[in-house]
Scaffold this motif. Structure first.
Motif, PDB file in Angstrom:
ATOM      1  N   ASP A   1      -4.770  -4.072  -9.858  1.00 35.80           N
ATOM      2  CA  ASP A   1      -4.322  -3.224  -8.753  1.00 35.80           C
ATOM      3  C   ASP A   1      -5.344  -2.107  -8.568  1.00 35.80           C
ATOM      4  O   ASP A   1      -6.110  -1.802  -9.476  1.00 35.80           O
ATOM      5  N   LEU A   2      -5.351  -1.479  -7.406  1.00 32.66           N
ATOM      6  CA  LEU A   2      -6.416  -0.532  -7.080  1.00 32.66           C
ATOM      7  C   LEU A   2      -5.863   0.845  -6.740  1.00 32.66           C
ATOM      8  O   LEU A   2      -4.848   0.964  -6.060  1.00 32.66           O
ATOM      9  N   VAL A   3      -6.565   1.884  -7.216  1.00 35.49           N
ATOM     10  CA  VAL A   3      -6.192   3.269  -6.923  1.00 35.49           C
ATOM     11  C   VAL A   3      -7.378   3.957  -6.248  1.00 35.49           C
ATOM     12  O   VAL A   3      -8.504   3.873  -6.725  1.00 35.49           O
TER      13      VAL A   3
ATOM     14  N   VAL B   1      -2.597   3.713  -3.392  1.00 35.95           N
ATOM     15  CA  VAL B   1      -2.501   2.649  -4.391  1.00 35.95           C
ATOM     16  C   VAL B   1      -2.242   1.333  -3.666  1.00 35.95           C
ATOM     17  O   VAL B   1      -1.351   1.254  -2.819  1.00 35.95           O
ATOM     18  N   VAL B   2      -3.044   0.319  -3.967  1.00 34.31           N
ATOM     19  CA  VAL B   2      -2.835  -1.030  -3.441  1.00 34.31           C
ATOM     20  C   VAL B   2      -2.447  -1.918  -4.615  1.00 34.31           C
ATOM     21  O   VAL B   2      -3.208  -2.070  -5.561  1.00 34.31           O
ATOM     22  N   LEU B   3      -1.249  -2.467  -4.557  1.00 38.43           N
ATOM     23  CA  LEU B   3      -0.762  -3.272  -5.678  1.00 38.43           C
ATOM     24  C   LEU B   3      -0.127  -4.560  -5.194  1.00 38.43           C
ATOM     25  O   LEU B   3       0.150  -4.732  -4.015  1.00 38.43           O
ATOM     26  N   LYS B   4       0.081  -5.466  -6.139  1.00 40.46           N
ATOM     27  CA  LYS B   4       0.729  -6.745  -5.843  1.00 40.46           C
ATOM     28  C   LYS B   4       2.134  -6.746  -6.436  1.00 40.46           C
ATOM     29  O   LYS B   4       2.322  -6.293  -7.570  1.00 40.46           O
TER      30      LYS B   4
ATOM     31  N   LEU C   1       0.848  -1.192   0.000  1.00 46.76           N
ATOM     32  CA  LEU C   1       0.000   0.000   0.000  1.00 46.76           C
ATOM     33  C   LEU C   1       0.885   1.244   0.000  1.00 46.76           C
ATOM     34  O   LEU C   1       1.779   1.373   0.838  1.00 46.76           O
ATOM     35  N   GLY C   2       0.620   2.124  -0.937  1.00 48.68           N
ATOM     36  CA  GLY C   2       1.350   3.377  -1.027  1.00 48.68           C
ATOM     37  C   GLY C   2       0.423   4.562  -0.834  1.00 48.68           C
ATOM     38  O   GLY C   2      -0.652   4.618  -1.436  1.00 48.68           O
ATOM     39  N   VAL C   3       0.816   5.495   0.038  1.00 52.68           N
ATOM     40  CA  VAL C   3       0.092   6.764   0.192  1.00 52.68           C
ATOM     41  C   VAL C   3       0.825   7.806  -0.631  1.00 52.68           C
ATOM     42  O   VAL C   3       2.038   7.984  -0.498  1.00 52.68           O
TER      43      VAL C   3
END
Length: 352
Positions: free
Chosen positions: A245-247, A257-260, A205-207
């Motif tokens: 992935d989700l933004v 951003v939630v990514l794998k 997870l990135g802010v």
């Protein structure tokens, strides 16, 4: 009204009783399988990649067992007949039928979104071809699923950017924590098991925060500030990350951003690409806009708030040390540049 009609209505009522997309997909396949028992039912997401269509598995039903695939494994293309039938259905925008060497029939139904674009396909492998009436019913159930999914997504999207909103983020983090917790427990209880966590999918997870955004608003006005937010959102979703992935728009000029990614280096590389793409883009009037990013692995935190808090800590470090940077919380913690956010004081008592 006959019993079959009541059964259909009951199944439609069940489909539209869920607000979680993964549960909705499982309910769709459960309904199709109950009404028209089949050897194999699969639901694929369809996304455009340049001039091609990319497929990822959303859910499947085999021997009455239904699984929603959060990991989105890619379509195995060993069976060329299935692949060809799927792409024919996408190309034609209509139901396609093909036979197999072992006497089965593959039926592929396209699912359309509100704009008339194909966003998913349903594959049914059966030894008995449904009648024309049954095929129309299956297609109608798919339309109910598509329309209801559109309504759900409308409530989950930010009006300005079209990204997922903050309200949906906690649920997504919670699901990942539960799923990753199972892998973590497998590693502890069965260290020699082939299912060890090192082979599990890892989530990050990135802010993300737009640098000097107050200055942009003060100098050019809030309407222009909104345009900058929209442009940054579009840049982040324009092929920089994968379709699954989700933004999220977290609030104001902040995004999540939630990514794998397989490891921290891969996650760093993806977040760096996002940062570089924004910094390289020429914005009207102000030329350059930059972003700062702090990220962390979603793995063993106690709550979504802890996940966000750790990523935020890395973000604050990036903002305070020059901006236009990407930092990993775990690396900063190892280097002694930030403190652990899990030790929270409440009423003078340290809870953790």
């Amino acid at each position: 009204m006959n019993h079959n009609s009541i059964r259909i209505i009951d199944n439609l009522a069940e489909i539209t009783s869920y607000h979680d997309r993964h549960v909705l997909e499982k309910s769709l396949l459960k309904t199709i399988n109950e009404l028209f028992p089949a050897k194999d039912i699969r639901l694929f997401r369809v996304s455009e990649q340049s001039d091609n269509h990319d497929l990822s598995l959303l859910a499947y039903c085999v021997n009455d067992v239904i699984v929603s695939s959060d990991e989105n494994p890619r379509l195995v293309t060993e069976d060329k007949g299935i692949s060809e039938t799927i792409f024919q259905a996408i190309e034609a925008g209509d139901v396609q039928l093909s036979s197999t060497e072992n006497g089965l029939w593959n039926l592929v139904y396209p699912a359309f979104d509100a704009h008339g674009d194909i966003f998913a396909v349903l594959l049914i492998s059966t030894d008995l071809v449904p009648s024309n009436g049954d095929q129309r019913l299956i297609y109608g159930i798919l339309r109910v699923y598509s329309n209801y999914l559109a309504l759900i997504e409308k409530t989950q999207k930010d009006k300005l950017t079209g990204l997922y909103n903050r309200e949906t983020l906690d649920n997504e983090i919670t699901k990942i924590l539960v799923r990753q917790g199972r892998h973590f427990n497998d590693q502890i209880t069965s260290p020699n098991d082939s299912r060890r966590r090192s082979f599990a999918v890892k989530y990050w997870l990135g802010v993300i925060d737009i640098d000097n955004f107050k200055t942009i608003n003060d100098n050019f006005g809030h309407l222009y500030g909104d345009e900058v937010i929209i442009l940054v959102a579009r840049l982040m979703t324009s092929g920089l990350i994968r379709d699954d992935d989700l933004v999220y728009r977290y609030g104001g000029e902040e995004f999540v951003v939630v990514l794998k990614a397989a490891n921290e280096d891969d996650a760093m590389h993806t977040f760096e690409r996002i940062r570089e793409m924004v910094a390289a883009h020429k914005f009207p009037q102000i030329n350059q806009v930059t972003i700062s990013i702090g990220f962390v692995e979603i793995v063993a935190q106690s709550s979504p708030a802890d996940v966000i808090g750790e990523a935020d800590e890395a973000l604050y470090y990036a903002k305070g040390n020059g901006r236009n940077q990407v930092h990993s919380y775990s690396r900063l913690l190892q280097e002694g540049k930030v403190k652990s956010v899990s030790k929270v004081a409440h009423g003078g008592v340290e809870l953790f």
